[in-house]
Enzyme design. Structure first.
Site, PDB file in Angstrom:
ATOM      1  N   MET A  55      -0.204   1.408   5.112  1.00 11.34           N
ATOM      2  CA  MET A  55      -0.999   1.659   6.311  1.00 11.34           C
ATOM      3  C   MET A  55      -2.167   0.690   6.381  1.00 11.34           C
ATOM      4  SD  MET A  55      -2.932   5.256   5.334  1.00 11.34           S
ATOM      5  CE  MET A  55      -1.399   6.084   4.968  1.00 11.34           C
ATOM      6  N   HIS A  94      -2.429  -1.098  -3.454  1.00 11.85           N
ATOM      7  CA  HIS A  94      -3.560  -0.176  -3.312  1.00 11.85           C
ATOM      8  C   HIS A  94      -3.303   1.034  -4.202  1.00 11.85           C
ATOM      9  CE1 HIS A  94      -4.265  -1.912   1.009  1.00 11.85           C
ATOM     10  NE2 HIS A  94      -4.697  -2.720   0.057  1.00 11.85           N
ATOM     11  N   ASP A 108      -4.619  -4.619   5.779  1.00 10.35           N
ATOM     12  CA  ASP A 108      -4.970  -5.474   4.653  1.00 10.35           C
ATOM     13  C   ASP A 108      -3.821  -6.431   4.342  1.00 10.35           C
ATOM     14  OD1 ASP A 108      -6.579  -6.432   2.564  1.00 10.35           O
ATOM     15  OD2 ASP A 108      -5.662  -5.069   1.112  1.00 10.35           O
ATOM     16  N   SER A 160       0.854  -1.189   0.000  1.00  8.49           N
ATOM     17  CA  SER A 160       0.000   0.000   0.000  1.00  8.49           C
ATOM     18  C   SER A 160       0.890   1.239   0.000  1.00  8.49           C
ATOM     19  CB  SER A 160      -0.951  -0.022   1.195  1.00  8.49           C
ATOM     20  OG  SER A 160      -1.866   1.054   1.133  1.00  8.49           O
ATOM     21  N   THR A 161       0.757   2.116   0.981  1.00  9.53           N
ATOM     22  CA  THR A 161       1.504   3.374   0.998  1.00  9.53           C
ATOM     23  C   THR A 161       3.007   3.119   0.946  1.00  9.53           C
ATOM     24  OG1 THR A 161      -0.233   4.194   2.452  1.00  9.53           O
ATOM     25  CG2 THR A 161       1.709   5.581   2.175  1.00  9.53           C
TER      26      THR A 161
END
Length: 354
Positions: free
Chosen positions: A284, A191, A287, A165-166
């Site tokens: 973050m 993401h 998931d 993600s991030t």
């Protein structure tokens, strides 16, 4: 708690946007949350650089459409002299996706579609949480890593699955750089907003000898091919006869994400009985943590990125807390760790770590 201490603990934020209206919208959003303090605004890159030189800033929100130069170029300029966590907040057409990816390559932590009043009302909490997490992000320096000559193991039925993600777009690029010229079938969930996943895959495809593409419904899972889940859709693994394919579907979000790492990991656990390695990178939230735990329970070699090299130590931390990771390592050690995982799975004398 004294007022001065409260101010000291606030996230000191600089808003960079050439639109007065948008600056007011972002300022109003930030000032509605006691965690933030807006310490400056800039309409032009030269003004932003002056603010960065003069002020102590914890977070920058950055528009990409600026006079004089793009926001992506401005990020590169100040990151070289004073790295500051930066979130791109901009309205872009699909054909401008490369600007977001360039910004992330230059050091930006996250991208948020430029909000209007309606968007803010519907997504205020999520936007503020993303900005807060971004302000805590570590800006990780490029570290040396070992490159595998060929990750493709002795068995052609191995599978590599990755979630991020991030901070993940750059982490994925760094990881793939370590894998050498021959790799097992690889599935990735990052993401990412719709439209950007295709540009991300195309950008990576130019860098490597193996194929990297945005996954399409029915794409075959095969050696020397990396399939990246499209933004705004879920991706799962399906078996047809002796072959494997991906299904791309408009299923509901999982853990608020679409695509979701858990959605992919759960399908891999159900469908794939061969040797597999699962990796959870920076990001973050949580998931992928539960999905990784379930994968480990069926013999998968699981790897989580460590805190030191994670931009945001959220998803890997949750996996580690659940005892879902067989191994925890730095980003620059991922290639070797993945190789180690396949060797341990394929060696008749070695089993998976308990």
């Amino acid at each position: 708690m004294s007022g001065s201490k409260m101010i000291k603990n606030k996230i000191r934020t600089l808003i960079v946007d050439d639109s007065v209206t948008i600056r007011k919208v972002i300022r109003h959003l930030l000032e509605s949350d006691p965690r933030f303090e807006v310490v400056g605004e800039a309409a032009q890159p030269s003004e932003a650089l002056k603010e960065i030189r003069l002020r102590n800033i914890d977070l920058i929100t950055m528009d990409l459409h600026l006079p004089q130069k793009t926001g992506a170029a401005l990020i590169k300029e100040y990151m070289a002299i004073r790295p500051i966590p930066t979130v791109v907040i901009s309205s872009l057409r699909p054909e401008e996706s490369h600007l977001v990816l360039e910004s992330l390559e230059n050091g930006a932590v996250d991208y948020i579609q430029k909000p209007d009043q309606k968007t803010i009302l519907a997504n205020r909490v999520e936007i503020l949480d993303r900005l807060f997490q971004a302000a805590q992000a570590k800006l990780v320096l490029n570290l040396k890593h070992s490159k595998q000559e060929a990750l493709l193991s002795q068995s052609s039925n191995a599978l590599l699955v990755i979630g991020a993600s991030t901070g993940g777009t750059e982490a994925i690029k760094t990881l793939l750089t370590q894998l050498g010229t021959q790799i097992p079938p690889t599935l990735i969930v990052q993401h990412i907003p719709p439209f950007f996943s295709e540009a991300f895959a195309q950008r990576l495809n130019k860098l490597f000898p193996f194929e990297v593409k945005e996954a399409k419904n029915g794409d075959k899972v095969q050696e020397n091919r990396v399939l990246i889940a499209p933004g705004g859709f879920q991706m799962r693994l399906v078996k047809k006869g002796s072959d494997f394919f991906v299904a791309i579907e408009d299923s509901p979000p999982v853990n608020r994400h679409k695509p979701s790492v858990d959605f992919l990991f759960d399908s891999v656990r159900r469908e794939y009985t061969g040797p597999k390695v699962a990796v959870l990178l920076t990001g973050m939230g949580a998931d992928g943590a539960e999905g990784m735990l379930k994968l480990r329970s069926v013999g998968t070699y699981t790897i989580a990125q460590d805190e030191q090299t994670s931009v945001v130590f959220g998803m890997p931390r949750e996996a580690i807390k659940r005892n879902a990771a067989v191994k925890v390592c730095g980003l620059h050690e991922m290639g070797a760790a993945i190789q180690q995982g396949f060797v341990s799975l394929l060696s008749p004398k070695k089993g998976q770590a308990s």
